[in-house]
Design an enzyme around this catalytic site. Structure first.
Site, PDB file in Angstrom:
ATOM      1  N   HIS A   1       0.825  -1.195   0.000  1.00  0.00           N
ATOM      2  CA  HIS A   1       0.000   0.000   0.000  1.00  0.00           C
ATOM      3  C   HIS A   1       0.868   1.257   0.000  1.00  0.00           C
ATOM      4  O   HIS A   1       2.090   1.195   0.111  1.00  0.00           O
ATOM      5  CB  HIS A   1      -0.930  -0.020   1.210  1.00  0.00           C
ATOM      6  CG  HIS A   1      -2.010  -1.059   1.115  1.00  0.00           C
ATOM      7  ND1 HIS A   1      -2.982  -1.223   2.072  1.00  0.00           N
ATOM      8  CD2 HIS A   1      -2.274  -1.996   0.160  1.00  0.00           C
ATOM      9  CE1 HIS A   1      -3.802  -2.205   1.728  1.00  0.00           C
ATOM     10  NE2 HIS A   1      -3.383  -2.696   0.576  1.00  0.00           N
TER      11      HIS A   1
ATOM     12  N   GLU B   1       1.350   3.697   2.150  1.00  0.00           N
ATOM     13  CA  GLU B   1       2.151   3.994   3.334  1.00  0.00           C
ATOM     14  C   GLU B   1       3.441   3.173   3.343  1.00  0.00           C
ATOM     15  O   GLU B   1       4.507   3.685   3.711  1.00  0.00           O
ATOM     16  CB  GLU B   1       1.347   3.695   4.603  1.00  0.00           C
ATOM     17  CG  GLU B   1       0.084   4.532   4.734  1.00  0.00           C
ATOM     18  CD  GLU B   1      -1.146   3.830   4.190  1.00  0.00           C
ATOM     19  OE1 GLU B   1      -2.207   3.926   4.820  1.00  0.00           O
ATOM     20  OE2 GLU B   1      -1.043   3.180   3.120  1.00  0.00           O
TER      21      GLU B   1
ATOM     22  N   ALA C   1     -21.599   9.445 -28.129  1.00  0.00           N
ATOM     23  CA  ALA C   1     -21.256  10.526 -29.055  1.00  0.00           C
ATOM     24  C   ALA C   1     -22.489  10.832 -29.888  1.00  0.00           C
ATOM     25  O   ALA C   1     -23.194   9.919 -30.329  1.00  0.00           O
ATOM     26  CB  ALA C   1     -20.087  10.123 -29.949  1.00  0.00           C
TER      27      ALA C   1
ATOM     28  N   ARG D   1     -11.271   3.421 -20.927  1.00  0.00           N
ATOM     29  CA  ARG D   1     -11.494   1.984 -20.803  1.00  0.00           C
ATOM     30  C   ARG D   1     -10.393   1.325 -19.974  1.00  0.00           C
ATOM     31  O   ARG D   1     -10.660   0.423 -19.186  1.00  0.00           O
ATOM     32  CB  ARG D   1     -11.546   1.335 -22.188  1.00  0.00           C
ATOM     33  CG  ARG D   1     -12.758   1.697 -23.027  1.00  0.00           C
ATOM     34  CD  ARG D   1     -12.667   1.060 -24.396  1.00  0.00           C
ATOM     35  NE  ARG D   1     -13.801   1.398 -25.246  1.00  0.00           N
ATOM     36  CZ  ARG D   1     -13.956   0.994 -26.498  1.00  0.00           C
ATOM     37  NH1 ARG D   1     -13.012   0.223 -27.042  1.00  0.00           N
ATOM     38  NH2 ARG D   1     -15.017   1.341 -27.201  1.00  0.00           N
TER      39      ARG D   1
ATOM     40  N   LEU E   1     -14.342  -3.451 -27.851  1.00  0.00           N
ATOM     41  CA  LEU E   1     -14.332  -2.954 -26.465  1.00  0.00           C
ATOM     42  C   LEU E   1     -12.998  -3.203 -25.765  1.00  0.00           C
ATOM     43  O   LEU E   1     -12.950  -3.568 -24.590  1.00  0.00           O
ATOM     44  CB  LEU E   1     -15.485  -3.573 -25.657  1.00  0.00           C
ATOM     45  CG  LEU E   1     -16.901  -3.358 -26.219  1.00  0.00           C
ATOM     46  CD1 LEU E   1     -17.936  -3.923 -25.261  1.00  0.00           C
ATOM     47  CD2 LEU E   1     -17.170  -1.885 -26.504  1.00  0.00           C
TER      48      LEU E   1
ATOM     49  N   GLU F   1     -21.590   1.953 -22.898  1.00  0.00           N
ATOM     50  CA  GLU F   1     -21.492   2.502 -24.253  1.00  0.00           C
ATOM     51  C   GLU F   1     -22.624   1.986 -25.121  1.00  0.00           C
ATOM     52  O   GLU F   1     -22.476   1.813 -26.318  1.00  0.00           O
ATOM     53  CB  GLU F   1     -20.130   2.140 -24.870  1.00  0.00           C
ATOM     54  CG  GLU F   1     -18.967   2.902 -24.299  1.00  0.00           C
ATOM     55  CD  GLU F   1     -17.730   2.860 -25.184  1.00  0.00           C
ATOM     56  OE1 GLU F   1     -17.823   2.376 -26.320  1.00  0.00           O
ATOM     57  OE2 GLU F   1     -16.676   3.312 -24.737  1.00  0.00           O
TER      58      GLU F   1
ATOM     59  N   GLY G   1     -26.540   1.733 -26.884  1.00  0.00           N
ATOM     60  CA  GLY G   1     -27.331   2.626 -27.716  1.00  0.00           C
ATOM     61  C   GLY G   1     -28.337   3.392 -26.878  1.00  0.00           C
ATOM     62  O   GLY G   1     -28.344   3.333 -25.642  1.00  0.00           O
TER      63      GLY G   1
END
Length: 351
Positions: free
Chosen positions: A55, A57, A161, A191, A211, A294, A296
């Protein structure tokens, strides 16, 4: 000492883990040494770089060349140090072991495994603890993590778009590139930063998307496909086995003979219950923390109407289509508006 300055730096460092630490949160850490009458000096920095690895730290402490300075140092960390053994030991224990003087925290950790226990350990060891420094910026940075923990679903990003006259596709559903090259590259960057990406049946069938992140560097997201009646052709790019793919369908639909595909999981949902909430419940159970949609207009409108969104990113192109499928109707709070090549990118949040 100006806590905001060093917490700002910690927040900047945290962003470097975007796309590689999920389902863990983004965390950055800065260690500052100060003696009376002397200017504060940063002696260590670190961030959570990859899920399952040390992590922030731990990485910050490891970067300190002279650990004898730590008892006189302030540690700035963007999220409450963990108090439990997971894939790595508790960070709160490390800070106690190093006898740091002070710990400044941006956000408390809402994870029930931590939830104040890390702060309690530090205070019990006599360490001065301050919380909620730049807390709003911290919640924004980790909006995916906080949504996942608090709402028990992925953070939902709607993206589309549209043309200058408000269309998302031709009426024939034939593929049409609406946004410019810079906008498409930016989408591939997005993505790489999110856990999963989802499309509906018509987008999968007619656009035949991959994709993936071929226009950017980084990991491919998990592909999520809605195919309620299991009618999508198996020759689509989504079924090529190149990346993990989840296909959601109704449980009352007969399973086809080619039900087993590489890297593809078919998941039945109850036909008697609302579809999208079940889908999001399953993604939550699979520890998918963020989802780009994404789809329609039908899928996007369905999510908007059900209040299932946290952010909408809309590209407006100068192209004019004249006729076609109308873009979704969006009622939201304007977040930002910027030029991307010849397109305008507008971001909205729910009101």
């Amino acid at each position: 000492m100006n806590d905001n300055i060093y917490m700002t730096r910690a927040l900047e460092l945290a962003t470097l883990g975007r796309g590689t630490v999920s389902p863990n949160p983004l965390v950055g850490c800065v260690i500052v040494h100060e003696k009376p009458g002397q200017k504060p000096v940063i002696i260590g920095e670190g961030w959570h770089q990859r899920y399952g690895e040390p992590h922030a730290e731990v990485n910050a402490v490891r970067s300190v060349t002279d650990e004898t300075l730590l008892p006189e140092a302030t540690v700035y960390v963007t999220l409450e140090p963990c108090s439990h053994f997971g894939k790595t030991p508790p960070c709160a224990d490390l800070l106690v072991e190093k006898r740091v003087k002070r710990v400044v925290v941006c956000n408390d950790d809402p994870n029930p495994l931590v939830a104040g226990k890390g702060l309690a350990k530090l205070r019990a060891a006599g360490i001065d603890v301050q919380t909620n420094v730049l807390a709003e910026r911290g919640r924004e940075l980790n909006c995916r993590f906080f949504t996942f923990i608090e709402k028990k679903r992925p953070y939902l990003i709607l993206k589309w778009a549209e043309t200058a006259d408000g269309f998302i596709a031709p009426s024939s559903y034939q593929p049409l590139v609406i946004s410019g090259a810079l906008s498409r590259q930016l989408v591939h960057q997005w993505r790489s930063e999110e856990d999963a990406i989802m499309v509906g049946t018509n987008t999968a069938r007619y656009d035949n998307p991959k994709l993936n992140v071929r226009l950017w560097q980084g990991r491919n997201p998990v592909r999520v496909v809605i195919d309620k009646t299991l009618q999508l052709p198996r020759e689509l790019n989504l079924f090529d086995g190149s990346q993990r793919t989840l296909v959601y369908h109704l449980d009352n639909v007969p399973q086809p003979a080619d039900f087993t595909l590489p890297a593809t999981q078919f998941i039945p949902l109850k036909a008697s219950e609302p579809f999208l909430p079940q889908l999001l419940d399953d993604l939550y159970n699979q520890k998918i923390q963020s989802l780009i949609v994404e789809g329609g207009t039908f899928l996007l409108e369905s999510m908007l109407n059900q209040g299932l969104w946290d952010e909408a990113r809309v590209f407006k192109s100068p192209k004019v289509l004249g006729d076609g499928l109308a873009a979704p109707t969006l009622r939201g709070r304007l977040q930002s508006n910027e030029r991307i090549g010849n397109d305008w990118l507008t971001t909205y949040r729910p009101v």
